[in-house]
Design a protein around this motif. Sequence first.
Motif, PDB file in Angstrom:
ATOM      1  N   UNK A 277      20.496  43.844 -45.435  1.00 48.23           N
ATOM      2  CA  UNK A 277      19.077  43.594 -45.703  1.00 48.23           C
ATOM      3  C   UNK A 277      18.316  43.426 -44.388  1.00 48.23           C
ATOM      4  N   UNK A 278      18.898  42.701 -43.460  1.00 49.73           N
ATOM      5  CA  UNK A 278      18.249  42.524 -42.152  1.00 49.73           C
ATOM      6  C   UNK A 278      18.146  43.851 -41.407  1.00 49.73           C
ATOM      7  N   UNK A 279      19.184  44.654 -41.505  1.00 47.63           N
ATOM      8  CA  UNK A 279      19.202  45.940 -40.803  1.00 47.63           C
ATOM      9  C   UNK A 279      18.068  46.853 -41.252  1.00 47.63           C
ATOM     10  N   UNK A 280      17.768  46.859 -42.535  1.00 48.80           N
ATOM     11  CA  UNK A 280      16.700  47.733 -43.032  1.00 48.80           C
ATOM     12  C   UNK A 280      15.353  47.018 -43.103  1.00 48.80           C
ATOM     13  N   UNK A 281      15.324  45.742 -42.717  1.00 48.03           N
ATOM     14  CA  UNK A 281      14.061  45.013 -42.699  1.00 48.03           C
ATOM     15  C   UNK A 281      13.547  44.627 -44.072  1.00 48.03           C
ATOM     16  N   UNK A 282      14.462  44.338 -44.993  1.00 43.40           N
ATOM     17  CA  UNK A 282      14.077  43.922 -46.343  1.00 43.40           C
ATOM     18  C   UNK A 282      14.238  42.405 -46.476  1.00 43.40           C
ATOM     19  N   UNK A 283      13.156  41.675 -46.714  1.00 44.89           N
ATOM     20  CA  UNK A 283      13.288  40.223 -46.913  1.00 44.89           C
ATOM     21  C   UNK A 283      14.090  39.923 -48.183  1.00 44.89           C
ATOM     22  N   UNK A 284      14.871  38.853 -48.135  1.00 41.13           N
ATOM     23  CA  UNK A 284      15.674  38.423 -49.281  1.00 41.13           C
ATOM     24  C   UNK A 284      15.456  36.935 -49.490  1.00 41.13           C
ATOM     25  N   UNK A 285      15.631  36.486 -50.730  1.00 42.36           N
ATOM     26  CA  UNK A 285      15.496  35.064 -51.058  1.00 42.36           C
ATOM     27  C   UNK A 285      16.594  34.659 -52.029  1.00 42.36           C
ATOM     28  N   UNK A 286      17.064  33.414 -51.890  1.00 36.03           N
ATOM     29  CA  UNK A 286      18.017  32.866 -52.846  1.00 36.03           C
ATOM     30  C   UNK A 286      19.425  32.700 -52.341  1.00 36.03           C
ATOM     31  N   UNK A 287      19.821  33.443 -51.286  1.00 34.22           N
ATOM     32  CA  UNK A 287      21.127  33.294 -50.636  1.00 34.22           C
ATOM     33  C   UNK A 287      20.901  33.485 -49.144  1.00 34.22           C
ATOM     34  N   UNK A 288      21.587  32.666 -48.336  1.00 35.34           N
ATOM     35  CA  UNK A 288      21.250  32.634 -46.911  1.00 35.34           C
ATOM     36  C   UNK A 288      22.501  32.516 -46.062  1.00 35.34           C
ATOM     37  N   UNK A 289      22.362  32.799 -44.760  1.00 30.61           N
ATOM     38  CA  UNK A 289      23.510  32.785 -43.851  1.00 30.61           C
ATOM     39  C   UNK A 289      23.798  31.409 -43.271  1.00 30.61           C
ATOM     40  N   UNK A 290      22.801  30.526 -43.258  1.00 31.98           N
ATOM     41  CA  UNK A 290      22.991  29.162 -42.760  1.00 31.98           C
ATOM     42  C   UNK A 290      21.794  28.313 -43.193  1.00 31.98           C
ATOM     43  N   UNK A 291      21.806  27.040 -42.808  1.00 32.22           N
ATOM     44  CA  UNK A 291      20.730  26.136 -43.229  1.00 32.22           C
ATOM     45  C   UNK A 291      19.390  26.517 -42.605  1.00 32.22           C
TER      46      UNK A 291
ATOM     47  N   UNK B  49      18.412  29.498 -41.898  1.00 31.59           N
ATOM     48  CA  UNK B  49      17.939  30.654 -42.646  1.00 31.59           C
ATOM     49  C   UNK B  49      17.313  30.212 -43.965  1.00 31.59           C
ATOM     50  N   UNK B  50      17.977  29.272 -44.639  1.00 33.99           N
ATOM     51  CA  UNK B  50      17.444  28.789 -45.919  1.00 33.99           C
ATOM     52  C   UNK B  50      16.130  28.037 -45.718  1.00 33.99           C
ATOM     53  N   UNK B  51      16.002  27.334 -44.597  1.00 35.85           N
ATOM     54  CA  UNK B  51      14.797  26.548 -44.347  1.00 35.85           C
ATOM     55  C   UNK B  51      13.596  27.415 -43.979  1.00 35.85           C
ATOM     56  N   UNK B  52      13.850  28.688 -43.696  1.00 36.56           N
ATOM     57  CA  UNK B  52      12.761  29.606 -43.323  1.00 36.56           C
ATOM     58  C   UNK B  52      12.211  30.264 -44.582  1.00 36.56           C
ATOM     59  N   UNK B  53      11.083  29.776 -45.053  1.00 33.48           N
ATOM     60  CA  UNK B  53      10.496  30.316 -46.280  1.00 33.48           C
ATOM     61  C   UNK B  53       9.914  31.698 -46.019  1.00 33.48           C
ATOM     62  N   UNK B  54      10.280  32.643 -46.872  1.00 33.05           N
ATOM     63  CA  UNK B  54       9.823  34.021 -46.708  1.00 33.05           C
ATOM     64  C   UNK B  54       8.370  34.148 -47.161  1.00 33.05           C
ATOM     65  N   UNK B  55       7.551  34.721 -46.293  1.00 37.09           N
ATOM     66  CA  UNK B  55       6.142  34.930 -46.620  1.00 37.09           C
ATOM     67  C   UNK B  55       5.759  36.378 -46.323  1.00 37.09           C
ATOM     68  N   UNK B  56       4.888  36.906 -47.151  1.00 38.17           N
ATOM     69  CA  UNK B  56       4.313  38.233 -46.953  1.00 38.17           C
ATOM     70  C   UNK B  56       2.804  38.128 -47.131  1.00 38.17           C
ATOM     71  N   UNK B  57       2.065  38.932 -46.398  1.00 36.71           N
ATOM     72  CA  UNK B  57       0.603  38.907 -46.515  1.00 36.71           C
ATOM     73  C   UNK B  57       0.084  40.283 -46.892  1.00 36.71           C
ATOM     74  N   UNK B  58      -0.830  40.298 -47.830  1.00 41.55           N
ATOM     75  CA  UNK B  58      -1.480  41.533 -48.237  1.00 41.55           C
ATOM     76  C   UNK B  58      -2.962  41.255 -48.498  1.00 41.55           C
ATOM     77  N   UNK B  59      -3.810  42.067 -47.917  1.00 42.17           N
ATOM     78  CA  UNK B  59      -5.258  42.011 -48.169  1.00 42.17           C
ATOM     79  C   UNK B  59      -5.853  40.621 -47.940  1.00 42.17           C
TER      80      UNK B  59
END
Length: 397
Positions: free
Chosen positions: A159-173, A175-185
């Motif tokens: 997922x990281x290699x292709x630049x796709x954000x993921x949520x719900x499973x993480x590589x370490x604490x 990573x889990x503490x970093x909330x995924x955000x996206x912005x549009x318009x």
Amino acid sequence: MKSISTYSFLIILTTLLAFTGCTELQEKAKDHPPVVDDEIIEQREVKPEPVVSNATVAGVGDVLLHGSIYRDAENGDTYHFDDMFAAVKPYLEKADITIANQESMIGGKELGLSTYPQFNSPFEIGDTLQRSGVDIVSIANNHTLDRGEKAIMNALNHWDEIGMPYVGAYRNEDDRATIRTLERNGISFSFLAYTYGTNGIPVPKGKPYLVNLIDKEKIEADIHEAKELSDVVVVSLHFGNEYERMPNENQKELTQFIANAGAHIIFGHHPHVLQPVDFVQSKEGHETFVAYSLGNFLAAQEAKHDHYRRIGGILQVEVEKVEFDGEATVRVHSPSFLPTYIHFQNWKNYRILPMHSLTNNKLSNAAQRYEETKQHMQQFIPYLQFMDDDTLQTRFE
């Protein structure tokens, strides 16, 4: 007579002085036009206009790669899933942000592909999702731990290699503490994901970050943090009972709790069949949109006389943000839905097709089943719209 003449003289003199003064004022006024009362009133009434921003968010249900699906996609040393998504790609791309539930972990073929009951899928399904219009994936579900930590790390690396954000499973604490955000318009979105469990497979000791389990205290804290980082909070929930077409009381109670915590949108999955959508009013008065279950988007489940496990869909909502006088309000509205059908024959030639485009050659009583699906999804929201624009699709004979 003298006194009268003097008085007359004073009157004349006063008049001349007044006239002279007026003339000087008029001359000065030519260079400085007077301010009209209407202009003063107009200036006082000018107020800043509210800034309105709009974006669309879509969600799809389970992408669960049973063995017959990845064998159908096998092409030499790789796997080609794009054709399976071709008919729905225009709809996935239509939304500003689309999230999918990638239920089977993509640990890659080097780990050994596997199907039910412990799944491991090819990396290539992730590439197809991205090419088809998916912007972020939820990977918290009952199959997250199927093939252990190695499969999870392989998946996260891809997922990281292709630049796709993921949520719900993480590589370490961290990573889990970093909330995924996206912005549009001009609208920022946070994404969170949780599952009811992992099919009895214990979470490795000291590694709770490998999968987000449903924990109210944790969910509430995450939502509060997400609200500090973004305008809109989207929660993905793996919950409910398999093959039940209506939400149960536990689903409703958890949904209400999450609405009260401040989430704006909830996308549910796990039952593998569609459940109706709804708006839930929070204790603060705002409305939270919930899709209790979006069914199977791509899977190979088929029970005798049961077509419901082959029906899923794309759910889209409009999000409006209004900024005024330093304050911002968010409203989720105008939900619309595209029912989809997983077509295959003899466990081959898998295709995700819009139900409105089906004929009886693909699904018996296609029109009747499509209408029944629409009525099922509208049970709580009769005004739910449907994306059945034939300009995007041809009919599938």
